[in-house]
Design a protein around this motif. Sequence first.
Motif, PDB file in Angstrom:
ATOM      1  N   ASP A 149      43.264  29.991  33.186  1.00  0.00           N
ATOM      2  CA  ASP A 149      43.289  30.260  34.614  1.00  0.00           C
ATOM      3  C   ASP A 149      42.450  29.243  35.366  1.00  0.00           C
ATOM      4  N   ARG A 150      42.181  28.163  34.744  1.00  0.00           N
ATOM      5  CA  ARG A 150      41.434  27.104  35.418  1.00  0.00           C
ATOM      6  C   ARG A 150      42.350  25.907  35.632  1.00  0.00           C
ATOM      7  N   GLU A 163      40.784  28.100  40.606  1.00  0.00           N
ATOM      8  CA  GLU A 163      40.861  29.305  39.777  1.00  0.00           C
ATOM      9  C   GLU A 163      42.106  30.061  40.160  1.00  0.00           C
ATOM     10  N   ASN A 164      42.711  30.682  39.174  1.00  0.00           N
ATOM     11  CA  ASN A 164      43.918  31.460  39.447  1.00  0.00           C
ATOM     12  C   ASN A 164      43.500  32.868  39.854  1.00  0.00           C
ATOM     13  N   ILE A 165      43.591  33.152  41.091  1.00  0.00           N
ATOM     14  CA  ILE A 165      43.196  34.474  41.589  1.00  0.00           C
ATOM     15  C   ILE A 165      44.435  35.065  42.239  1.00  0.00           C
ATOM     16  N   GLU A 166      44.838  36.170  41.734  1.00  0.00           N
ATOM     17  CA  GLU A 166      45.984  36.918  42.293  1.00  0.00           C
ATOM     18  C   GLU A 166      47.196  36.006  42.497  1.00  0.00           C
ATOM     19  N   TRP A 169      46.372  29.745  43.180  1.00  0.00           N
ATOM     20  CA  TRP A 169      45.199  28.947  42.836  1.00  0.00           C
ATOM     21  C   TRP A 169      44.363  28.747  44.081  1.00  0.00           C
ATOM     22  N   LYS A 170      43.062  28.939  43.828  1.00  0.00           N
ATOM     23  CA  LYS A 170      42.158  28.729  44.945  1.00  0.00           C
ATOM     24  C   LYS A 170      41.037  27.828  44.476  1.00  0.00           C
ATOM     25  N   ARG A 172      37.655  26.622  43.775  1.00  0.00           N
ATOM     26  CA  ARG A 172      36.366  27.263  43.493  1.00  0.00           C
ATOM     27  C   ARG A 172      35.252  26.306  43.830  1.00  0.00           C
TER      28      ARG A 172
END
Lengths: 388, 591, 476
Positions: A149-150, A163-166, A169-170, A172
């Motif tokens: 998830d990176r 980072e894979n959030i929901e 990718w956002k 970090r």
Amino acid sequence: MPVFLLIVLALVSYQFGADLTQLSKDIAGRIASRRPRPESIRVLTCGTPGAHQSKLRQVRQILEQELRRRRLNLVEEAAALTVTLSFGEGLKGRILIAEVNALEQRDLDAKDIIIVPIPAEAPSRGISFQKSLLWRQNQPILDFVVQGDRLWILSPRRISALENIEHGWKERTGWDLENVEHVQRDPRGRLFVDSTGLRAFLPGVQCEGNAEPGSRVTCSTTDRGFPATPSDPTLATIRLAPGRNYFDQLRTSRGLVRDLPSFYTVAVVSGPGGPVWALSDLGRRTRIYNSTFSEIGQASGWTSELASAELGECGSWILAGTENGDGQEGLQAFQWIGDRPVAGGERLELDGVVTALWPDGGNRVRLVERNLESGGYAAWSVTLICVN
Amino acid sequence: MSFRTRLLLIIGTAVVAASTAGTWILLVTTTRAFEQLDEQRRLALLQQFWRSFDTQGKEIARRVQAIADSEVCIRMAVDLSRPGGDPGRYVDQAQALAAQHSLDLLEIVSGDGRIVSSAQWPARYGYLHPLETQLRRQDDGTVFLSKQQLPDLLAIAVTAIARVNPRESRLYILGGQRLDRRFLSNIALPAGMRLFLYPNVEPTFSPRLLTGTGDDEDLERLAPIVNSVRETRREYTSTVSWSEDTADSDQVQAIPLKGLDDELLAILMVGSSRSDIIQLRRFIGMMGLIAAIGGVILGVGAGWWATRRVTRPIQKLVEGAGRVSRGNWDTRVYVDSKDEIGDLAKAFNQMTDQLLDQRDRLMQAERVAAWREVARRLAHEIKNPLFPLQITLENLQRAKNGHPDQFDEVFQESTDAILSELNSLKTIVANFSEFAKMPQPHLQPADLNAIVEEKARLFQSQLISRTDSRIDLQTALETKATVVQADPEQIGRVLQNLILNAIDAMPQGGTLVVRTREHAAGILIEVEDSGVGLTPEERERVFTPYYTTKQHGTGLGLAIVQSIVSDHRGRISIESEPGRGTIFRVWLARA
Amino acid sequence: MQPGALRSFALISLMLAAASGAQGSKRPAYGGELRVTTAGQLADLHPGTLELDAGAAALRLRLLPLVFETLVKVDSHGFPQPALAVSWTASSDLRRWNLSLRQGVRFHDGAPLDASAVVECLTSRENPFIVLDYNGRIVIESADPQPDLLLDLATLDRSIYRSSPGGASVGTGPFRIAEWVASQKGVLLAFEEHWQGRPFLDRVVLEMGRNLRDQWMDLELDRTDLIELSAEEVRSARERGHRILSSRPLELMALSVTAPGSSPQDINLRSALALSIDRDAIHRVLLQKQGEGTSSLLPQWITGFGFLFGQLRDLNRARSLLALLPQEPQLSIGYPARDRLAKSITDRLALDLQSAGIRIRPLPLNEPSRDAYLADVVLLRVPITTLDQKHALLDLASRLGLRLSENVDWNQPEAVFKAERALLKDFRVIPLFHLSFSYAVSKRVRFYRAPDIFLTDSLHLEDVWVAEETAVGHIP
């Protein structure tokens, strides 16, 4: 005295050794059985340098051995019988031609020609693609690494960690790259992230750091390169020329490879005699080299994007960019069969222009595409799947 | 030829000669004048040609330079000067440029002399240009004639060269216009002049190559001029006749046109019509002829009249002389002129007077001489018998006186003798008087052959009876008619005397031949004997009366013959040699 | 010696001009009309028509597959691939073949494609085999083995069609014939129910019989979308920025002797003729380096041994052969009067042969097929109609008036070589060049897939779509 032209279309298979040896022996037998027995024989090869030339030399060696074994007199200068070897290629495949001239005969009619077809091996396997979009941004994406998830994105002056959030990718964190004074046109770079941290290679610059947020990334000028294939890092390193968008050095374990032209990209696959290298030079020609870096041919119709992929049982493949009638880019996978690449499977159509194509190890490659309409860059992970 | 005729001839000849000379001089001067004029006109035309050539050449050079300066050519030169430059791309360029700049011929040649593009022969790209050595040598703007190879033929063209050389690379532009009828049509031709152009592109003369400003001449007739120039490569002028009529001819001056390297490329021929000069010459000649004829007629007429005045007196003189020669000695000529001719006539008259006078005197003298001769002969003849007479009489006297007994005998003898001698005398007198009273002949047509035959018969009978000393009498008579104007009796006498004479000349016998023959304008009678012949002295005197060689006879026989013959206006001659016989010939004119 | 060496790796050989900026990531659009202009003229578009004129034959090859399809098609290697038939088996002696038909195929009039339709179509002409409908499968039986049956079924003559009640022929291809004015105009409409999907284009409008100059003008003035290019125009068209499609060399240009004598003198003359030709100069300039010089009938890229026939110019040898002739030879070379390229090549040949000592008179022929006898030699252009060596050579031989020997083992390249060599032995035909078929396309034409134009079949207009607006962009 009739002139004999033996054209033997050898079955060129990629198991070169056995078949061509047998054919060479057959040719030798036929020459030896001619009556009257030729007093002297000279064997020549004909053709331009390339993969075939080395093969031809091998055929010649075997033929000469066989002729000597049958107690025929082989000479270097003018002889009673001259055998000239060459290859031909038609639609149905390769042929090995041996022209046997008894005298200074130029009449085609008097030559004896034997042609044996070599059925081309059709690829039995095919490749299909799976493409997944990872990230879009307006800044150029030089390379990226995805691990779980990176996601790390290498831009001309920055490395971003996402980072894979929901399902999205956002960013970090990120590191600005110092000591990178001039962003050049058509920027290129390579990013490696592993347990030791991250390393980024830009033309003449190497940046290092550990991958933790808050850590620092330091850049310094360098003249070293980076591994050409992640799956086999020790095979060769390649170096981006400082201030340029191409590579000017390739080093193997034996040292710097000399007389190699500068190249945009390189890919390597396994061939019968060792690794086969495909280099896309500055003239946009893709040159093929064997394991000793002798040029054995060129490929036409490829763009300057190349990457290698290893698909285990499916074999070793080169992913190459090709253009269709509209100049639209696509990717196609080629397998090295015999002495040439053979396309396998369908073509992956792309919407934009490829700006970066790097092997990702195994059956994955990293693709960065630039959308011509929006001008933005998209990072894709492409997986090659073997289909029967 | 009479004097008058000769005179007329001389006058006529003089007139003809004069008019001929005059005509000739006129012809020569007018011809020369015309020729000079002609030459000037040809020269003017030639100058016009060269000016036109110059002008058109400059225009061609300008166009060629414009092509060389054009962007197209500069780009071509730059491209070809690069190592990868491909001349194949420009293979169609020359055609487009030639059409644009209105040139018949245009070739673009690379620095190594190979044709890059050819407008007139597009397939010739890559070949070495035939003029490639000249290309390098000539300056830009040079205009010259050249031989151009076209797909089907060779043509001569006015050509110019220009170079395109940006930065040392060389590209040659070679352009031109064909030298043909179109070229010639730019030149204004005066009337009576023609212009021909012969491109020297074939090994032998070929009339179809000629271009000219006329159209229906037989161009084959230019062959000798063309061949002469081809051989000598120099100017040559000659007359060319287009047809049988000599007026239909031209004076043609042929000028060789050379290209670079002095090669004979074409022959320019300027022709000026000779019909004017020829017609003028004909006219002059005609006039001269008329003048000559007229002059002759006039001259002859005048001469005739003049000579008549001169020759008439002479003619009179001539006639007079003719009459005198015919025996008419009392001719007089009357000439009424005071010049030499008059003097001549006077002298003539004097001459005839003198002739008459002398003739009379001569006749008289002859007559006297003849009488003297006759007297002498007579005296001689009479003397002969007189002497015996005298003797006899003396004898008688003696006898009487001396011997009277013998007197009777002697008297008888003597009287016989005296009578005999008296007979002789009588005969002499008779002959003489016969001779004297020889009558004038009665001239009439008389057949001589008949007379001869008659006399021959007469004598034949006598001769036959002779037993010894036989004489063979023969006749050989003319077959044609032998009729003459003569007195038959007298002619008979002639014959008779001649035959008797001949018989007398052959005492031992012999042959006697009498012939008649036609001779000249009369008949010839020959009496030939094979007798003793006559010596030259005897021949002289044989016709003299009383001359004789015989013992007997009067000696008048032949004189009578001569007299008769003379009265008949004939001639008599003797041919004789001692011992060889004698031939008497008598010639009498025909009736 | 031309190396039979390494050729291009790519099997799809595309020679396209620099793209004119169509680099947008567009999906193909349905609709629109494609305007095609050709010089060739077709009286009709029907599988059975025999085309004598080379230009028309080539055009027919390209257009027929748009309307009519075959059971089998030939791929870029010359191997048979499924088309209307999906699979096949053959008996071991190759006397009995069994083909399965593709399901769901319809004719243009809606009738379904079934075995009976196929049998009816195939049996409408003479065959060396019989065709049967065996429970929906096609069975082909013959007395002799048929090793090349599949290739035979792939030829255009074997296209599957049915006769409509009106008498017209109806096919199964992506387009149907809406209108056809013989030799002038044709309109093809998209077939909605094509088994591979409706083509993108609504319509293809074909204008025939336009000369090359006018075609050019039409393209420049945007009055047409696809035109034919003569070989020598390709280079300048590329430089002007037009997009070019070129096939591999698929047209043979050759000299054919019209009345070849068999005496040694005749053969010497023809041999001298062959030795005097300078192909290189013509190729470099008149062909602008398009196509390739050749001395073989089939191109090198098909057979692999074309280079063996050699093509060196040898003036000395030519002259020594000519010296054996009683007098200086004079020949006339006939060429199609309307073919500009043929004229310029003939003129150049005349010049080259003259320098060898043969006097040549170029003779334009208005009707080449009818008037060929007027010339001693004729310059011909013959299309190669199939990639299969046997059929290609048979077709060439028949068009060139040569007799191919009977017993040729077509699977053995050596035998094929010897057969070709025997055809060329006496120089009755002297191959000169192999030329490509080239086309220029307008800016609005797009290709869904790379058109495999180097094959002898269709222009693949079913994979073409047209953009609504002209693309704006620069040539990179």
